[in-house]
Scaffold this motif. Structure first.
Motif, PDB file in Angstrom:
ATOM      1  N   GLN A 468       0.812  -1.205   0.000  1.00 38.77           N
ATOM      2  CA  GLN A 468       0.000   0.000   0.000  1.00 38.77           C
ATOM      3  C   GLN A 468       0.852   1.264   0.000  1.00 38.77           C
ATOM      4  OE1 GLN A 468      -3.548  -0.032  -0.179  1.00 38.77           O
ATOM      5  NE2 GLN A 468      -2.939  -2.114  -0.730  1.00 38.77           N
ATOM      6  N   ARG A 469       2.067   1.169   0.506  1.00 34.79           N
ATOM      7  CA  ARG A 469       2.952   2.325   0.599  1.00 34.79           C
ATOM      8  C   ARG A 469       4.330   1.957   0.080  1.00 34.79           C
ATOM      9  NH1 ARG A 469       0.778   3.587   6.698  1.00 34.79           N
ATOM     10  NH2 ARG A 469      -0.843   5.078   6.161  1.00 34.79           N
ATOM     11  N   GLU A 471       5.551   2.520  -3.276  1.00 36.86           N
ATOM     12  CA  GLU A 471       5.575   2.813  -4.706  1.00 36.86           C
ATOM     13  C   GLU A 471       5.217   4.285  -4.934  1.00 36.86           C
ATOM     14  OE1 GLU A 471       6.490   1.375  -7.327  1.00 36.86           O
ATOM     15  OE2 GLU A 471       6.471  -0.797  -7.017  1.00 36.86           O
ATOM     16  N   LYS A 473       3.710   5.815  -7.270  1.00 33.37           N
ATOM     17  CA  LYS A 473       2.360   6.058  -7.780  1.00 33.37           C
ATOM     18  C   LYS A 473       1.324   6.081  -6.657  1.00 33.37           C
ATOM     19  CE  LYS A 473       1.453   1.165  -8.770  1.00 33.37           C
ATOM     20  NZ  LYS A 473       1.102   0.165  -9.812  1.00 33.37           N
ATOM     21  N   ASN A 474       1.635   5.428  -5.523  1.00 28.89           N
ATOM     22  CA  ASN A 474       0.656   5.353  -4.437  1.00 28.89           C
ATOM     23  C   ASN A 474       0.583   6.625  -3.606  1.00 28.89           C
ATOM     24  OD1 ASN A 474       0.144   2.740  -5.252  1.00 28.89           O
ATOM     25  ND2 ASN A 474       1.398   1.788  -3.683  1.00 28.89           N
ATOM     26  N   THR A 509       8.094   6.791   0.406  1.00 29.38           N
ATOM     27  CA  THR A 509       8.157   6.988  -1.039  1.00 29.38           C
ATOM     28  C   THR A 509       9.410   7.752  -1.420  1.00 29.38           C
ATOM     29  OG1 THR A 509       5.739   7.029  -1.130  1.00 29.38           O
ATOM     30  CG2 THR A 509       6.932   7.896  -3.038  1.00 29.38           C
TER      31      THR A 509
END
Length: 781
Positions: A468-469, A471, A473-474, A509
């Protein structure tokens, strides 16, 4: 296709392009060094980011006795704290943290909680937090005495207690004092704090996850003195290292797990349990110390009397424990850098089948993976305990949620959510339990760095794990939000507006982008490991992290820290335009063929098309005598004079210059704009007319003389049909619509629905395992 402009012009060198004459731009220089922002280096913390030659930190050792009242859900305890002053300062008083006072009726957290009544509605949960007059969970300090038994003066200021010493504590001296206390344990489902109890109405049992249960020493450091900022809820715990010996008295039929190693196993465990524990040391998969059948039978017992479990832990910053008669207990020992680590899980039957299958395996995997990227795990145990909500971390033990449905099925989201929270909380053993940053001040230093390592660990658990975290893009959705709703990462924990994105996702990120795009894995991994090695069992600050990452990599990252950590700028680079050029070879044959090809490619205008249809004949068609030289002249024809002029020109050139003329390169001038304000590397995908592709990575320093707009000329052997920025979504670009040239519409989808009754009468959908059971098919493994 790329627009062709000014064909035939001789191209100037890229360094002479007019765009690069723009050396400055308005606003703050995004490449300004952080020297004036970061604290000055000194003998305690060096400019390289390493501890200085006179670095010091305090020490606090604890001997604790605590009793669990399973009838009244209360704790009673006493402790002896031995505090060693290793600073160069003389201390007239000590500060002790009373974090449990966040549950006091008059806590600062409750009184400063903001709320509003919107649309004439106010939730019961909000009302409970507003009133909270039916529960008092704060510390009740019974006594504070010196080693001689005499009372010591003390003052309680919400979650902090000042203990006045009978005489100032000088450097290299130590002092021991005693505290006795009691408090009521909170229901975690009603008052969701970091510890508490869960009640199971079916069997009328309690499961206790106990932390912040004792008065704890505050940190006194070289960079800020006493860290006695009030505990308001978000900013977690800043604690010194020390040795612990904790005796936990609980009902005789309870199983107790805790930080450290069990000192009296022969007195509290059965012969069978001892034998199973020994088997776990050589097992390749978890061994059940207490089986589900045994735990289920134990649920109905109500043994008289109590047992005292004694645990000891060396060089830890905190202590936590769990107790219940419902516990299933499994264990598996691994070797980490040659040292044994006993990985264990405690969970009620309500956690199965998920917990029995995954928890301890996840613990072991996390210890191995984090050790690879940071430092070897040196503690003897690592424990995961299953409770009702969320996740929370302590040295060697953590409390984790993630419970299947009552029928034993679960969704993929529940499964991966459970695995992720265990990875995250076990990972906190490294950040901040070992690399011991100031959580009260900077949540991102433990949550962000830990979430980054969590992402690495998830990807090594399963290929294409649905993290969920981590990347880039997220994080885009968060970075697109209005800047007024964001705060910089470098914001105190209690002042952060969106805690999850800010303290967890954004720094994680940022580190992933550093690793994959800015520095590369080799440089990043070495620098990150260097930071962990330098600051293991010490108290690092943000400056120590920033400086170490640069020191160990030879990469100037001040622009990155400034943009990602000190501002709320977003990543949005735009490819505004592309111009295409050829070199004028002056070879009449080449230039004539090129011009003919371009002329043939030019489309007929609408007027030309209609004239060809509507004008049957022109005047010159009817009177050819009106034609002259220019009616038959071909400007693209190559004459002997043209050839002679070309050969004369070649004689004026060097062989290298002649080769450049014959290379037949294609030149493209690309215009880039920094729309979002965050300077980032330019990752450019080039697609050629033969279908092949190339990636060019242009460092962020391209923006150093103009933070807002730059142009760059690239030369290619093959013609280009398209350019695309950030093709692999590695820079968290918040607007992909301006990344392509020629422009490409961003694909998206929408759903059609009936307007009337939309959203009503919806039912909770079954998870795939329940559907499979209902259909009589085998449940997927």
């Amino acid at each position: 296709m790329i627009r062709r402009l000014f064909t035939g012009l001789v191209l100037a060198a890229a360094a002479q392009l007019p765009a690069l004459a723009q050396l400055t731009n308005s606003g703050t220089d995004k490449f300004a060094q952080l020297e004036t922002t970061l604290p000055s280096p000194n003998v305690y913390r060096t400019a390289s980011g390493a501890p200085g030659p006179q670095y010091w930190q305090q020490r606090a050792d604890y001997a604790i006795k605590v009793t669990l009242d399973d009838e009244k859900q209360a704790i009673r305890g006493s402790e002896t704290i031995t505090y060693t002053n290793l600073s160069p300062d003389t201390l007239p008083y000590l500060w002790v943290q009373l974090d449990q006072n966040i549950m006091d009726k008059n806590s600062m957290t409750t009184s400063t909680q903001v709320s509003s009544i919107q649309n004439d509605k106010f939730s019961f949960q909000a009302l409970d937090h507003l009133i909270r007059n039916d529960f008092d969970g704060g510390f009740k300090i019974e006594s504070v005495t010196g080693a001689d038994g005499k009372k010591l003066p003390y003052v309680i200021n919400y979650t902090m207690m000042r203990v006045d010493l009978p005489r100032p504590l000088r450097p290299k001296q130590k002092v021991s004092f005693n505290i006795s206390w009691h408090y009521n344990i909170n229901d975690q489902l009603k008052y969701n704090q970091r510890s508490g109890y869960e009640f199971f109405p079916d069997d009328k049992n309690y499961l206790y996850e106990i932390a912040q249960f004792y008065p704890r020493m505050a940190v006194y450091s070289d960079n800020q003195g006493w860290q006695h900022k009030q505990f308001l809820g978000n900013g977690e715990f800043t604690l010194p290292f020390g040795d612990y010996r904790v005796s936990i008295t609980a009902p005789a039929d309870h199983v107790v797990g805790a930080t450290g190693t069990l000192q009296n196993a022969a007195q509290v465990l059965t012969a069978t349990q001892l034998k199973r524990l020994e088997q776990a040391k050589n097992a390749k998969k978890p061994v059940l110390i207490v089986t589900q059948e045994e735990a289920t039978r134990n649920e109905s017992s109500r043994a008289k009397g109590s047992k005292t479990w004694t645990y000891a832990a060396k060089n830890v910053r905190d202590f936590a424990w769990a107790s219940s008669r419902k516990f299933i207990w499994d264990a598996m020992q691994i070797k980490q850098s040659g040292k044994p680590v006993l990985c264990m899980s405690y969970y009620p039957k309500e956690g199965n089948p998920l917990w029995g299958q995954y928890s301890t395996e996840v613990v072991a995997h996390t210890i191995k993976t984090y050790s690879k990227y940071t430092i070897p795990y040196e503690y003897p145990v690592a424990i995961s305990v299953h409770g009702p909500v969320g996740g929370m971390e302590y040295p060697m033990i953590c409390f984790n949620g993630g419970r299947p449905e009552k029928d034993g099925t679960y969704s993929a989201q529940r499964k991966y959510g459970m695995i992720s929270v265990i990875i995250h909380e076990v990972g906190h053993n490294f950040f901040p339990m070992i690399i011991n940053s100031d959580e009260r001040q900077w949540s991102w230093m433990d949550e962000g760095l830990n979430t980054f390592c969590q992402y690495l660990t998830e990807q090594e658990w399963q290929r294409d794990y649905p993290s969920q975290r981590g990347e880039p893009k997220n994080i885009v959705e968060y970075m697109r939000t209005d800047k007024s709703l964001q705060t910089p990462i470098m914001t105190n924990s209690e002042s952060v507006l969106q805690f999850g994105p800010n303290a967890y996702a954004k720094p994680a990120t940022a580190l992933n982008i550093l690793r994959e795009t800015v520095m590369g894995r080799e440089l990043f991994d070495h620098a990150f490991k260097t930071y962990a090695q330098r600051w293991a069992y010490k108290h690092p600050t943000p400056a120590d992290f920033f400086r170490t990452m640069e020191d160990a990599s030879a990469v100037d990252l001040d622009w990155f820290w400034r943009g990602w950590f000190y501002t709320v700028d977003r990543s949005d680079l735009a490819l505004e335009s592309v111009k295409y050029y050829n070199v004028n070879t002056k070879n009449p044959a080449v230039e004539s063929a090129r011009a003919q090809k371009q002329q043939a490619a030019e489309p007929l205008t609408l007027s030309q098309q209609r004239n060809a249809r509507d004008i049957k004949s022109t005047l010159l068609d009817e009177k050819p005598e009106l034609k002259d030289f220019y009616n038959s002249y071909d400007p693209l024809a190559v004459s002997e004079a043209d050839k002679a002029e070309y050969f004369s020109y070649l004689k004026t050139l060097t062989p290298q210059q002649q080769q450049r003329l014959s290379d037949n390169l294609n030149f493209y001038e690309l215009s880039f704009r920094n729309v979002g304000g965050l300077v980032m590397p330019i990752v450019l995908q080039i697609t050629y007319d033969d279908g092949s592709q190339e990636i060019q990575n242009i460092p962020a320093e391209i923006w150093r003389k103009n933070n807002e707009h730059v142009t760059k000329v690239i030369a290619t052997q093959k013609p280009v049909i398209s350019f695309l920025l950030d093709p692999y979504l590695q820079t968290a670009d918040t607007d992909l619509s301006n990344n392509a040239f020629p422009r490409q519409p961003a694909p998206s989808r929408f759903e059609l629905f009936e307007q009337q009754g939309f959203g009503n009468n919806s039912r909770q959908s079954q998870n795939p395992m329940q559907k499979a059971k209902q259909q009589g098919t085998n449940t997927p493994k």
